[in-house]
Design a protein around this motif. Structure first.
Motif, PDB file in Angstrom:
ATOM      1  N   PRO A  53       0.725  -1.161   0.094  1.00 52.25           N
ATOM      2  CA  PRO A  53       0.085   0.022  -0.011  1.00 52.25           C
ATOM      3  C   PRO A  53       0.822   1.430  -0.020  1.00 52.25           C
ATOM      4  O   PRO A  53       1.768   1.251   0.215  1.00 52.25           O
ATOM      5  N   LEU A  54       0.326   2.324  -0.668  1.00 51.50           N
ATOM      6  CA  LEU A  54       0.952   3.512  -0.490  1.00 51.50           C
ATOM      7  C   LEU A  54       1.399   4.131   0.812  1.00 51.50           C
ATOM      8  O   LEU A  54       2.082   5.027   1.134  1.00 51.50           O
ATOM      9  N   SER A  55       0.552   3.562   1.752  1.00 48.93           N
ATOM     10  CA  SER A  55       0.922   3.946   3.415  1.00 48.93           C
ATOM     11  C   SER A  55       2.115   3.653   3.898  1.00 48.93           C
ATOM     12  O   SER A  55       2.722   4.403   4.768  1.00 48.93           O
ATOM     13  N   VAL A  56       2.909   2.585   3.038  1.00 50.50           N
ATOM     14  CA  VAL A  56       4.123   2.353   3.460  1.00 50.50           C
ATOM     15  C   VAL A  56       5.308   3.006   2.605  1.00 50.50           C
ATOM     16  O   VAL A  56       6.458   2.722   2.975  1.00 50.50           O
ATOM     17  N   VAL A  57       4.852   3.835   1.632  1.00 50.60           N
ATOM     18  CA  VAL A  57       6.056   4.311   0.550  1.00 50.60           C
ATOM     19  C   VAL A  57       6.519   5.644   1.150  1.00 50.60           C
ATOM     20  O   VAL A  57       7.775   5.800   1.248  1.00 50.60           O
ATOM     21  N   GLY A  58       5.714   6.516   1.801  1.00 48.23           N
ATOM     22  CA  GLY A  58       6.540   7.635   2.416  1.00 48.23           C
ATOM     23  C   GLY A  58       6.770   8.526   1.168  1.00 48.23           C
ATOM     24  O   GLY A  58       6.462   8.511  -0.002  1.00 48.23           O
ATOM     25  N   LYS A  59       7.021  10.050   1.445  1.00 49.73           N
ATOM     26  CA  LYS A  59       7.349  10.969   0.609  1.00 49.73           C
ATOM     27  C   LYS A  59       8.404  10.776  -0.585  1.00 49.73           C
ATOM     28  O   LYS A  59       9.475   9.975  -0.097  1.00 49.73           O
ATOM     29  N   ARG A  60       8.131  11.166  -1.954  1.00 51.47           N
ATOM     30  CA  ARG A  60       9.015  10.602  -2.854  1.00 51.47           C
ATOM     31  C   ARG A  60       9.139  11.681  -3.713  1.00 51.47           C
ATOM     32  O   ARG A  60       8.571  12.875  -3.846  1.00 51.47           O
ATOM     33  N   ASP A  61      10.308  11.711  -4.643  1.00 57.50           N
ATOM     34  CA  ASP A  61      10.611  12.729  -5.471  1.00 57.50           C
ATOM     35  C   ASP A  61       9.431  12.674  -6.618  1.00 57.50           C
ATOM     36  O   ASP A  61       8.787  11.443  -7.014  1.00 57.50           O
ATOM     37  N   PRO A  62       9.052  13.956  -6.846  1.00 58.03           N
ATOM     38  CA  PRO A  62       7.883  14.028  -7.924  1.00 58.03           C
ATOM     39  C   PRO A  62       7.928  13.057  -9.192  1.00 58.03           C
ATOM     40  O   PRO A  62       6.973  12.638  -9.924  1.00 58.03           O
ATOM     41  N   ARG A  63       9.223  12.904  -9.463  1.00 56.58           N
ATOM     42  CA  ARG A  63       9.561  12.047 -10.802  1.00 56.58           C
ATOM     43  C   ARG A  63       9.052  10.627 -10.492  1.00 56.58           C
ATOM     44  O   ARG A  63       8.550   9.657 -11.486  1.00 56.58           O
ATOM     45  N   ASP A  64       9.208  10.167  -9.304  1.00 60.10           N
ATOM     46  CA  ASP A  64       8.897   8.851  -8.740  1.00 60.10           C
ATOM     47  C   ASP A  64       7.462   8.750  -8.428  1.00 60.10           C
ATOM     48  O   ASP A  64       6.835   7.690  -8.704  1.00 60.10           O
ATOM     49  N   VAL A  65       6.800   9.913  -8.344  1.00 57.82           N
ATOM     50  CA  VAL A  65       5.330   9.862  -8.147  1.00 57.82           C
ATOM     51  C   VAL A  65       4.609  10.010  -9.436  1.00 57.82           C
ATOM     52  O   VAL A  65       3.444   9.357  -9.600  1.00 57.82           O
ATOM     53  N   ALA A  66       5.036  10.294 -10.550  1.00 61.76           N
ATOM     54  CA  ALA A  66       4.764  10.252 -11.618  1.00 61.76           C
ATOM     55  C   ALA A  66       3.950   9.087 -12.209  1.00 61.76           C
ATOM     56  O   ALA A  66       2.828   9.323 -12.731  1.00 61.76           O
ATOM     57  N   TRP A  67       4.716   7.955 -12.171  1.00 66.04           N
ATOM     58  CA  TRP A  67       4.101   6.959 -12.684  1.00 66.04           C
ATOM     59  C   TRP A  67       2.851   6.456 -11.866  1.00 66.04           C
ATOM     60  O   TRP A  67       1.955   5.664 -12.571  1.00 66.04           O
ATOM     61  N   ILE A  68       2.809   6.800 -10.685  1.00 66.78           N
ATOM     62  CA  ILE A  68       1.906   5.949  -9.605  1.00 66.78           C
ATOM     63  C   ILE A  68       0.557   7.090 -10.120  1.00 66.78           C
ATOM     64  O   ILE A  68      -0.468   6.365 -10.203  1.00 66.78           O
ATOM     65  N   TRP A  69       0.843   8.312 -10.280  1.00 71.17           N
ATOM     66  CA  TRP A  69      -0.423   9.351 -10.785  1.00 71.17           C
ATOM     67  C   TRP A  69      -0.879   8.638 -12.026  1.00 71.17           C
ATOM     68  O   TRP A  69      -2.153   8.733 -12.022  1.00 71.17           O
ATOM     69  N   ARG A  70      -0.157   8.391 -12.731  1.00 64.95           N
ATOM     70  CA  ARG A  70      -0.468   8.127 -14.221  1.00 64.95           C
ATOM     71  C   ARG A  70      -1.509   6.797 -14.237  1.00 64.95           C
ATOM     72  O   ARG A  70      -2.579   6.639 -14.725  1.00 64.95           O
ATOM     73  N   ARG A  71      -0.739   5.865 -13.468  1.00 66.83           N
ATOM     74  CA  ARG A  71      -1.758   4.492 -13.318  1.00 66.83           C
ATOM     75  C   ARG A  71      -2.918   4.649 -12.745  1.00 66.83           C
ATOM     76  O   ARG A  71      -3.967   4.026 -12.812  1.00 66.83           O
ATOM     77  N   LEU A  72      -2.764   5.357 -11.672  1.00 68.43           N
ATOM     78  CA  LEU A  72      -3.899   5.653 -10.686  1.00 68.43           C
ATOM     79  C   LEU A  72      -5.103   6.273 -11.440  1.00 68.43           C
ATOM     80  O   LEU A  72      -6.357   6.032 -11.679  1.00 68.43           O
ATOM     81  N   LEU A  73      -4.907   7.305 -12.549  1.00 66.16           N
ATOM     82  CA  LEU A  73      -5.882   8.063 -13.478  1.00 66.16           C
ATOM     83  C   LEU A  73      -6.443   6.845 -14.459  1.00 66.16           C
ATOM     84  O   LEU A  73      -7.532   6.972 -14.730  1.00 66.16           O
ATOM     85  N   VAL A  74      -5.367   6.028 -14.802  1.00 67.49           N
ATOM     86  CA  VAL A  74      -5.839   5.079 -15.800  1.00 67.49           C
ATOM     87  C   VAL A  74      -6.836   4.007 -15.144  1.00 67.49           C
ATOM     88  O   VAL A  74      -7.957   3.726 -15.791  1.00 67.49           O
ATOM     89  N   GLY A  75      -6.483   3.591 -13.847  1.00 75.06           N
ATOM     90  CA  GLY A  75      -7.289   2.690 -13.117  1.00 75.06           C
ATOM     91  C   GLY A  75      -8.859   3.579 -13.046  1.00 75.06           C
ATOM     92  O   GLY A  75      -9.505   2.654 -13.231  1.00 75.06           O
ATOM     93  N   LEU A  76      -8.692   4.614 -12.642  1.00 78.18           N
ATOM     94  CA  LEU A  76     -10.205   5.371 -12.287  1.00 78.18           C
ATOM     95  C   LEU A  76     -11.004   5.731 -13.627  1.00 78.18           C
ATOM     96  O   LEU A  76     -12.013   5.550 -13.483  1.00 78.18           O
ATOM     97  N   GLY A  77     -10.181   5.973 -14.464  1.00 74.22           N
ATOM     98  CA  GLY A  77     -10.744   6.224 -15.754  1.00 74.22           C
ATOM     99  C   GLY A  77     -11.472   4.957 -16.400  1.00 74.22           C
ATOM    100  O   GLY A  77     -12.630   4.917 -16.712  1.00 74.22           O
ATOM    101  N   TRP A  78     -10.843   3.746 -16.181  1.00 72.91           N
ATOM    102  CA  TRP A  78     -11.517   2.603 -16.389  1.00 72.91           C
ATOM    103  C   TRP A  78     -12.884   2.408 -15.618  1.00 72.91           C
ATOM    104  O   TRP A  78     -13.823   1.894 -16.183  1.00 72.91           O
TER     105      TRP A  78
END
Length: 296
Positions: A145-170
């Motif tokens: 879960p993201l609750s164990v990830v902690g704060k990250r460089d925005p470039r690392d968060v980018a792929w998570i954000w993209r996939r999250l929008l894909v899953g929600l759009g679906w």
């Protein structure tokens, strides 16, 4: 199998494995020894046998996690058995089962990895005659879960954000609103850059419940009106990504602010269209996408 045979086998069983494996075995025995299924003369024996069967069945599993409303135990063959702690939450378990069925039946099959697969759902009655809706879900190995990830460089968060929008759009295209896009409900596979949305108990346009400890992370339409739309998921997903990013650049901050208006109609409504806008923002900041190894 006759009633007396089933009772005898339950008496001799020291573990559930002695009776068989999986939910099918439990259901077969439960149907035979349930107190409502026998004569008055056999009621006392059936009550004991049903309680013993239930005890054996639950002892076969080991607790994996405790969620907002339910406990998850490891079952057979990569299964997760999700049991609500309170029978009063059966409606939330039913909402999850309905959402997962709808996504599998109506959603584009190529996006199915964005959710865990519902294997079974049934009512279980314990020795106290309390009935709980149980959902059996395919375990997602290697995900955290993201609750164990902690704060990250925005470039690392980018792929998570993209996939999250894909899953929600679906999900939205299939007519399903998640309703609780929070750290514990978004799983990622760090090595493969995979993502899955879990805990669909809060899904639906009419909000039945929220995660009380995270009330402040919900948008106003949920807190005030108990309503949810695709814009609700977009708000919560954006707020989650903001919490995850360490020192985001100004363009990403502005992009996020455009998704966090109090009024749902002022926010983006289409997650896939928003994904294209996010890609443009990321490209202007960092250039062409590159794979960045991610570890937890």
């Amino acid at each position: 199998m006759m009633f007396t045979d089933a009772v005898d086998q339950i008496k001799r069983a020291s573990t559930f494995a002695a009776l068989g494996e999986g939910e099918a075995t439990y259901k077969a025995y439960a149907k035979i020894v349930h107190p409502d299924a026998v004569s008055e003369a056999d009621n006392a024996t059936a009550t004991w046998a049903f309680a013993a069967l239930s005890k054996l069945y639950h002892e076969r599993s080991r607790l994996v996690a405790s969620g907002d409303i339910a406990d998850l135990s490891a079952g057979d063959d990569g299964q997760l058995i999700k049991v609500p702690r309170e029978p009063g939450d059966n409606d939330l378990m039913e909402a999850e089962a309905d959402a997962l069925r709808t996504l599998r039946e109506k959603g584009d099959p190529k996006y199915r990895p964005y959710v865990a697969r519902l294997l079974d759902t049934y009512l279980h009655e314990d020795e106290a005659r309390k009935r709980r809706r149980v959902n059996v879900i395919r375990r997602l190995d290697g995900f955290v879960p993201l609750s164990v990830v902690g704060k990250r460089d925005p470039r690392d968060v980018a792929w998570i954000w993209r996939r999250l929008l894909v899953g929600l759009g679906w999900a939205h295209q299939a007519g399903v609103i998640h309703g609780a896009v929070l750290e514990d409900h978004v799983l990622i596979h760090p090595g493969e850059h995979g993502l899955a949305l879990v805990d669909w108990c809060y899904s639906g346009a009419s909000v039945k419940a929220i995660v009380a400890a995270r009330k402040d992370d919900y948008p106003p339409e949920v807190r005030n009106d108990k309503r949810a739309t695709p814009a609700t998921d977009i708000y919560m997903a954006t707020a989650l990504m903001v919490r995850l990013m360490d020192d985001p650049p100004a363009p990403l901050t502005r992009f996020a602010q455009g998704c966090l208006y109090d009024k749902p109609r002022m926010r983006p409504q289409d997650a896939w269209r928003l994904l294209h806008e996010l890609d443009e923002t990321l490209h202007s900041l960092y250039g062409p996408r590159k794979f960045r190894p991610f570890t937890v």
